[in-house]
Motif scaffolding. Structure first.
Motif, PDB file in Angstrom:
ATOM      1  N   THR A  90       0.833  -1.206   0.000  1.00  0.00           N
ATOM      2  CA  THR A  90       0.000   0.000   0.000  1.00  0.00           C
ATOM      3  C   THR A  90       0.868   1.257   0.000  1.00  0.00           C
ATOM      4  O   THR A  90       2.063   1.219   0.343  1.00  0.00           O
ATOM      5  CB  THR A  90      -0.913   0.026   1.234  1.00  0.00           C
ATOM      6  N   ASP A 135       0.561   3.648   2.066  1.00  0.00           N
ATOM      7  CA  ASP A 135       0.916   3.934   3.451  1.00  0.00           C
ATOM      8  C   ASP A 135       2.156   3.144   3.867  1.00  0.00           C
ATOM      9  O   ASP A 135       3.015   3.658   4.596  1.00  0.00           O
ATOM     10  CB  ASP A 135      -0.256   3.587   4.374  1.00  0.00           C
ATOM     11  N   GLU A 136       2.271   1.905   3.399  1.00  0.00           N
ATOM     12  CA  GLU A 136       3.446   1.095   3.722  1.00  0.00           C
ATOM     13  C   GLU A 136       4.701   1.696   3.089  1.00  0.00           C
ATOM     14  O   GLU A 136       5.783   1.673   3.691  1.00  0.00           O
ATOM     15  CB  GLU A 136       3.232  -0.345   3.253  1.00  0.00           C
ATOM     16  N   ARG A 195       5.717   4.550   5.268  1.00  0.00           N
ATOM     17  CA  ARG A 195       6.329   4.067   6.507  1.00  0.00           C
ATOM     18  C   ARG A 195       7.726   3.516   6.248  1.00  0.00           C
ATOM     19  O   ARG A 195       8.620   3.638   7.103  1.00  0.00           O
ATOM     20  CB  ARG A 195       5.437   2.990   7.148  1.00  0.00           C
ATOM     21  N   GLU A 229       5.942  -6.125   9.131  1.00  0.00           N
ATOM     22  CA  GLU A 229       6.364  -5.081  10.063  1.00  0.00           C
ATOM     23  C   GLU A 229       7.887  -4.953  10.102  1.00  0.00           C
ATOM     24  O   GLU A 229       8.423  -3.877  10.388  1.00  0.00           O
ATOM     25  CB  GLU A 229       5.825  -5.366  11.461  1.00  0.00           C
ATOM     26  N   LYS A 269       5.749  -0.763  12.307  1.00  0.00           N
ATOM     27  CA  LYS A 269       4.404  -0.994  12.825  1.00  0.00           C
ATOM     28  C   LYS A 269       3.440   0.068  12.305  1.00  0.00           C
ATOM     29  O   LYS A 269       3.794   1.228  12.155  1.00  0.00           O
ATOM     30  CB  LYS A 269       4.424  -1.000  14.353  1.00  0.00           C
ATOM     31  N   GLU A 270       2.209  -0.391  12.097  1.00  0.00           N
ATOM     32  CA  GLU A 270       1.196   0.515  11.571  1.00  0.00           C
ATOM     33  C   GLU A 270       0.858   1.601  12.568  1.00  0.00           C
ATOM     34  O   GLU A 270       0.515   2.719  12.201  1.00  0.00           O
ATOM     35  CB  GLU A 270      -0.069  -0.288  11.236  1.00  0.00           C
ATOM     36  N   GLU A 271       0.994   1.275  13.831  1.00  0.00           N
ATOM     37  CA  GLU A 271       0.591   2.235  14.843  1.00  0.00           C
ATOM     38  C   GLU A 271       1.716   3.209  15.193  1.00  0.00           C
ATOM     39  O   GLU A 271       1.961   3.515  16.355  1.00  0.00           O
ATOM     40  CB  GLU A 271       0.091   1.523  16.108  1.00  0.00           C
ATOM     41  N   SER A 279       5.634  10.297  12.949  1.00  0.00           N
ATOM     42  CA  SER A 279       5.585  10.196  11.494  1.00  0.00           C
ATOM     43  C   SER A 279       5.730  11.565  10.863  1.00  0.00           C
ATOM     44  O   SER A 279       6.491  11.770   9.925  1.00  0.00           O
ATOM     45  CB  SER A 279       4.268   9.550  11.059  1.00  0.00           C
TER      46      SER A 279
END
Length: 437
Positions: A366, A368-369, A372, A412, A417-419, A425
């Motif tokens: 994604t 978002d990934e 990150r 991960e 981690k997503e959180e 961020s």
């Protein structure tokens, strides 16, 4: 993404190995739209008869080699002959013991065209030219076919070839160059491959003595440390004469000129750059687009860089009205900065899609990934000082390979981690943007 397998293979393999791909650069071009427009303008001016010199200056990882690769691809599209070489301690603009002619030989070895982009195109350029001349003579003189057993046909072709190469007689070295090309044609007609090899050896600057060249070819001169640049000018004229748009020469790793310890030798190299600069801007040469890739130190260090040579400093100082927002890309020096965060993000998106298209799978990575991943890379110790966009690309391609081959791999470990806290961020991403911009 629609992309040829050959292009996607070149992109993925080259970038994973830390080098610029020879094909498909248009698929991964981001953040250089202004530079691309200027390059196209410069190439168009060269096609119309001028010559251009450019210095692409930036820190390691800012994309100098990528720009050279992009120039090569644009030049192929505009029917230029392209060549390139890196400066090394053994390859210089000026030097003794073969160090200058070694640069010339590397450039001749790397001559390439759109139909032979990997280099070593000199024989095919000559053969295509001779075939084109034969076709012209067949049409003009109404011969039914190629008639090498017909002395009149051979004489007419040789006359046309002489007509082309004689236009270079006025250039220093042009007379011997013309004689050499006629010898190549004779080898072509007689199917004398040994003669053709000797001619190619001469054209590549591989004869060490005049005596040997005279015995093999009957010419009185050779290409050496003292005259190699004259033959670059001759080659640029020649390729224009035979139907190409001109000659593009990309010279990279100019930091190796900066590193020359002997001041007089270093100044002699800079003197050659000044000569090339004057030739191109004063109209003394036609059909040459020549670029140098170097660091800021190579340009601006007043003790050892180009700015240590007064005449070059006056010519290469930046337009005093230029700002980060308002740039003058028509000047000889174009300063490159690493990709900004949003541009790096877009590049990784493209690589994700190319990887999936190449291996024929539906990506699950994604946006978002990807974001990150960039943040995670810049949170590594020492990243702000040492991490380049090239490092991020190699890491990302490695991650794509692992995830594609091992679907159960813990994502991960790759993306974090997503959180991730929004504040962390935001802070990291803005720092990344400032660093890269």
């Amino acid at each position: 993404m629609k992309i040829k397998k050959r292009d996607s293979s070149a992109i993925l393999n080259s970038l994973a190995g830390g080098v610029v791909p020879n094909r498909g650069i248009q698929h991964i071009m981001v953040g250089r739209a202004d530079e691309a427009r200027q390059i196209m303008t410069d190439l168009d001016n060269v096609k119309k008869g001028s010559s251009v010199i450019k210095f692409f200056i930036g820190p390691f990882g800012s994309g100098k080699s990528f720009i050279h690769g992009f120039i090569k691809q644009l030049a192929f599209n505009e029917k230029f002959v392209v060549t390139s070489a890196d400066f090394t301690p053994e390859r210089r603009l000026y030097g003794t013991e073969g160090k200058a002619v070694a640069l010339y030989s590397e450039l001749m070895k790397n001559l390439s065209t759109s139909t032979q982009p990997e280099g070593n195109a000199l024989p095919s350029i000559l053969d295509k030219w001779i075939n084109d001349v034969q076709t012209k003579i067949m049409a003009d003189k109404e011969y039914g076919t190629v008639e090498f057993d017909n002395p009149d046909f051979v004489k007419d072709v040789e006359k046309e070839i002489t007509n082309v190469v004689s236009k270079m007689d006025d250039l220093t070295g042009g007379f011997d160059f013309a004689r050499i090309l006629i010898l190549y044609f004779k080898g072509f007609v007689q199917d004398n491959q040994d003669l053709q090899r000797r001619v190619l050896r001469w054209l590549r600057g591989e004869y060490g003595t005049r005596t040997e060249a005279k015995a093999d070819l009957g010419v009185r001169d050779i290409i050496d440390d003292n005259n190699w640049y004259n033959y670059i000018k001759i080659v640029s004229q020649f390729v224009k004469q035979i139907g190409y748009s001109g000659l593009v020469v990309n010279l990279d790793e100019a930091i190796n000129l900066y590193k020359i310890t002997h001041p007089q030798t270093r100044d002699k190299n800079y003197e050659t750059i000044l000569k090339i600069y004057n030739d191109t801007l004063q109209g003394n040469i036609e059909g040459l687009y020549i670029t140098f890739g170097g660091t800021v130190e190579f340009l601006e260090d007043e003790r050892r860089g180009l700015f240590s040579y007064g005449a070059l400093k006056r010519r290469l100082e930046t337009n005093r009205f230029e700002t980060n927002e308002f740039r003058d890309l028509s000047q000889p020096v174009i300063k490159l900065t690493p990709l900004k965060s949003d541009e790096t993000f877009l590049l990784l998106q493209k690589l994700r899609d190319i990887h999936a298209a190449h291996l024929d799978y539906q990506t699950t990575i994604t946006d978002d990934e990807i974001k990150r991943f960039i943040i995670k890379e810049y949170n590594r110790p020492g990243a702000s000082e040492h991490l380049t966009v090239g490092d991020i690309i190699r890491g990302f391609l490695g991650a794509l390979n692992i995830l594609h081959q091992n679907p159960n791999y813990n994502r991960e470990d790759v993306f974090g981690k997503e959180e991730i806290q929004e504040s962390q961020s935001s802070t990291t991403y803005s720092r990344f943007s400032r660093t890269e911009g």
